[in-house]
Scaffold this motif. Structure first.
Motif, PDB file in Angstrom:
ATOM      1  N   MET A   1      -0.142  12.944  48.684  1.00  0.00           N
ATOM      2  CA  MET A   1      -0.527  12.770  47.291  1.00  0.00           C
ATOM      3  C   MET A   1      -0.297  14.079  46.547  1.00  0.00           C
ATOM      4  N   THR A   2       0.414  14.022  45.437  1.00  0.00           N
ATOM      5  CA  THR A   2       0.708  15.217  44.659  1.00  0.00           C
ATOM      6  C   THR A   2      -0.485  15.584  43.803  1.00  0.00           C
ATOM      7  N   ALA A   3      -0.882  16.856  43.869  1.00  0.00           N
ATOM      8  CA  ALA A   3      -2.015  17.308  43.070  1.00  0.00           C
ATOM      9  C   ALA A   3      -1.656  17.224  41.592  1.00  0.00           C
ATOM     10  N   GLN A   4      -2.568  16.715  40.801  1.00  0.00           N
ATOM     11  CA  GLN A   4      -2.344  16.578  39.374  1.00  0.00           C
ATOM     12  C   GLN A   4      -3.051  17.712  38.635  1.00  0.00           C
ATOM     13  N   PRO A   5      -2.446  18.195  37.545  1.00  0.00           N
ATOM     14  CA  PRO A   5      -3.110  19.234  36.747  1.00  0.00           C
ATOM     15  C   PRO A   5      -4.324  18.640  36.052  1.00  0.00           C
ATOM     16  N   PRO A   6      -5.282  19.492  35.642  1.00  0.00           N
ATOM     17  CA  PRO A   6      -6.435  18.963  34.931  1.00  0.00           C
ATOM     18  C   PRO A   6      -6.017  18.327  33.620  1.00  0.00           C
ATOM     19  N   ALA A   7      -6.817  17.354  33.150  1.00  0.00           N
ATOM     20  CA  ALA A   7      -6.543  16.716  31.869  1.00  0.00           C
ATOM     21  C   ALA A   7      -6.617  17.764  30.765  1.00  0.00           C
ATOM     22  N   PRO A   8      -5.924  17.519  29.646  1.00  0.00           N
ATOM     23  CA  PRO A   8      -5.978  18.468  28.539  1.00  0.00           C
ATOM     24  C   PRO A   8      -7.424  18.801  28.153  1.00  0.00           C
ATOM     25  N   GLY A   9      -7.728  20.084  28.097  1.00  0.00           N
ATOM     26  CA  GLY A   9      -9.076  20.503  27.744  1.00  0.00           C
ATOM     27  C   GLY A   9      -9.997  20.681  28.934  1.00  0.00           C
ATOM     28  N   GLN A  10      -9.605  20.175  30.099  1.00  0.00           N
ATOM     29  CA  GLN A  10     -10.420  20.325  31.300  1.00  0.00           C
ATOM     30  C   GLN A  10      -9.993  21.589  32.035  1.00  0.00           C
ATOM     31  N   PRO A  11     -10.952  22.471  32.398  1.00  0.00           N
ATOM     32  CA  PRO A  11     -10.597  23.730  33.066  1.00  0.00           C
ATOM     33  C   PRO A  11     -10.333  23.543  34.547  1.00  0.00           C
ATOM     34  N   GLU A  12      -9.596  24.468  35.118  1.00  0.00           N
ATOM     35  CA  GLU A  12      -9.481  24.537  36.571  1.00  0.00           C
ATOM     36  C   GLU A  12     -10.853  24.952  37.123  1.00  0.00           C
ATOM     37  N   LEU A  13     -11.273  24.314  38.207  1.00  0.00           N
ATOM     38  CA  LEU A  13     -12.589  24.620  38.759  1.00  0.00           C
ATOM     39  C   LEU A  13     -12.462  25.578  39.926  1.00  0.00           C
ATOM     40  N   GLY A  14     -13.266  26.611  39.922  1.00  0.00           N
ATOM     41  CA  GLY A  14     -13.287  27.579  41.001  1.00  0.00           C
ATOM     42  C   GLY A  14     -14.695  28.102  41.179  1.00  0.00           C
ATOM     43  N   GLU A  15     -14.835  29.175  41.937  1.00  0.00           N
ATOM     44  CA  GLU A  15     -16.156  29.738  42.195  1.00  0.00           C
ATOM     45  C   GLU A  15     -16.827  30.245  40.925  1.00  0.00           C
ATOM     46  N   ASP A  16     -16.030  30.552  39.887  1.00  0.00           N
ATOM     47  CA  ASP A  16     -16.611  31.026  38.633  1.00  0.00           C
ATOM     48  C   ASP A  16     -16.794  29.892  37.633  1.00  0.00           C
ATOM     49  N   SER A  17     -16.611  28.650  38.076  1.00  0.00           N
ATOM     50  CA  SER A  17     -16.794  27.513  37.172  1.00  0.00           C
ATOM     51  C   SER A  17     -18.265  27.295  36.883  1.00  0.00           C
ATOM     52  N   GLN A  18     -18.541  26.610  35.785  1.00  0.00           N
ATOM     53  CA  GLN A  18     -19.922  26.310  35.425  1.00  0.00           C
ATOM     54  C   GLN A  18     -20.553  25.319  36.406  1.00  0.00           C
ATOM     55  N   LEU A  19     -19.755  24.475  37.034  1.00  0.00           N
ATOM     56  CA  LEU A  19     -20.297  23.564  38.047  1.00  0.00           C
ATOM     57  C   LEU A  19     -20.799  24.358  39.251  1.00  0.00           C
ATOM     58  N   ALA A  20     -19.990  25.351  39.677  1.00  0.00           N
ATOM     59  CA  ALA A  20     -20.418  26.195  40.789  1.00  0.00           C
ATOM     60  C   ALA A  20     -21.659  26.990  40.407  1.00  0.00           C
ATOM     61  N   ARG A  21     -21.720  27.429  39.163  1.00  0.00           N
ATOM     62  CA  ARG A  21     -22.894  28.165  38.682  1.00  0.00           C
ATOM     63  C   ARG A  21     -24.143  27.287  38.728  1.00  0.00           C
ATOM     64  N   LEU A  22     -24.001  26.020  38.325  1.00  0.00           N
ATOM     65  CA  LEU A  22     -25.137  25.097  38.348  1.00  0.00           C
ATOM     66  C   LEU A  22     -25.663  24.917  39.763  1.00  0.00           C
ATOM     67  N   VAL A  23     -24.770  24.785  40.731  1.00  0.00           N
ATOM     68  CA  VAL A  23     -25.191  24.638  42.126  1.00  0.00           C
ATOM     69  C   VAL A  23     -25.960  25.874  42.582  1.00  0.00           C
ATOM     70  N   ARG A  24     -25.476  27.061  42.219  1.00  0.00           N
ATOM     71  CA  ARG A  24     -26.169  28.301  42.606  1.00  0.00           C
ATOM     72  C   ARG A  24     -27.550  28.392  41.949  1.00  0.00           C
ATOM     73  N   ILE A  25     -27.627  28.002  40.675  1.00  0.00           N
ATOM     74  CA  ILE A  25     -28.910  28.030  39.973  1.00  0.00           C
ATOM     75  C   ILE A  25     -29.906  27.086  40.625  1.00  0.00           C
ATOM     76  N   MET A  26     -29.430  25.885  40.977  1.00  0.00           N
ATOM     77  CA  MET A  26     -30.323  24.917  41.618  1.00  0.00           C
ATOM     78  C   MET A  26     -30.833  25.444  42.948  1.00  0.00           C
ATOM     79  N   HIS A  27     -29.974  26.134  43.677  1.00  0.00           N
ATOM     80  CA  HIS A  27     -30.374  26.724  44.963  1.00  0.00           C
ATOM     81  C   HIS A  27     -31.477  27.763  44.751  1.00  0.00           C
ATOM     82  N   GLN A  28     -31.339  28.580  43.714  1.00  0.00           N
ATOM     83  CA  GLN A  28     -32.362  29.587  43.419  1.00  0.00           C
ATOM     84  C   GLN A  28     -33.673  28.938  42.992  1.00  0.00           C
ATOM     85  N   LEU A  29     -33.574  27.861  42.212  1.00  0.00           N
ATOM     86  CA  LEU A  29     -34.783  27.176  41.762  1.00  0.00           C
ATOM     87  C   LEU A  29     -35.560  26.589  42.940  1.00  0.00           C
TER      88      LEU A  29
END
Length: 219
Positions: A1-29
């Motif tokens: 399966m060929t990897a598709q680029p993110p939809a227009p306006g959607q960022p590439e997700l990495g360790e500095d993404s806001q989703l990753a940040r949310l997971v870290r925050i939840m862990h601290q909470l």
């Protein structure tokens, strides 16, 4: 399966993404907040229902600011439940994401397999794949008991049609406005007559489900 680029306006997700940040925050909470630390899947259940309802309200209101906020609250519930499970060594948010990603790819071979074509009946194809994966023997298996009676009736009807169980159903076309008006009118008549419309519908649905099960057994 060929990897598709993110939809227009959607960022590439990495360790500095806001989703990753949310997971870290939840862990601290979970480790630093007494209230968050004592929560369980069961204690959070009511919040999951509430947040889902608030997302629906925001969708109907058509306000993007509210919708973004309410989707965030709903996303928090997914992350929270995953963090609880991770702390008990059961599964992680990555497992949750991997599971739904694998399922979407598996259920859409006409999108992810080169040369495949969409089936004529996409809904029926989806249900057939799900039934085969889970080894279900009845069209009614896997329908949540906690659904509202109207939502469950819709799901039961859809499954029964897609699985061709052979039970008679009304298929006369009707418009959305007429559906809403007729349901509201029936509720009003039921209330005036001292009838619990929700329970009456639930009873009728249970009777229909019994007919489906009988048809499957004899079919």
């Amino acid at each position: 399966m060929t990897a598709q680029p993110p939809a227009p306006g959607q960022p590439e997700l990495g360790e500095d993404s806001q989703l990753a940040r949310l997971v870290r925050i939840m862990h601290q909470l979970r480790s630093g907040c007494p209230w968050d630390a004592e929560q369980t899947h069961r204690s959070l259940a009511t919040y999951l229902v509430e947040e889902t309802g608030e997302v629906l309200d925001a969708i109907e209101a058509g306000d993007d600011t509210d919708l973004r906020e309410e989707l965030g609250d709903l996303l928090l519930q997914v992350v929270f439940h995953s963090e609880i499970a991770a702390g008990e060594g059961r599964f992680t948010i990555e497992d949750v994401a991997a599971g739904i990603s694998d399922k979407l790819v598996r259920r859409h071979p006409y999108v992810f397999d080169q040369g495949s074509q969409p089936p004529d009946d996409i809904d029926a194809s989806w249900e057939a794949r799900k039934r085969a994966e889970k080894g279900r023997t009845s069209a009614l298996e896997g329908i949540a008991e906690h659904l509202s009676v109207l939502a469950r009736a819709t799901k039961v009807t859809s499954r029964s049609r897609n699985h061709h169980v052979g039970v008679a159903m009304d298929d006369e076309p009707i418009g959305a406005d007429e559906v809403g008006q007729q349901i509201l009118s029936l509720v009003q008549r039921a209330q005036a007559s001292g009838v619990d419309a929700d329970q009456a519908t639930r009873d009728a649905l249970r009777a229909f489900e019994r007919r489906v099960i009988e048809a499957e057994a004899t079919g």
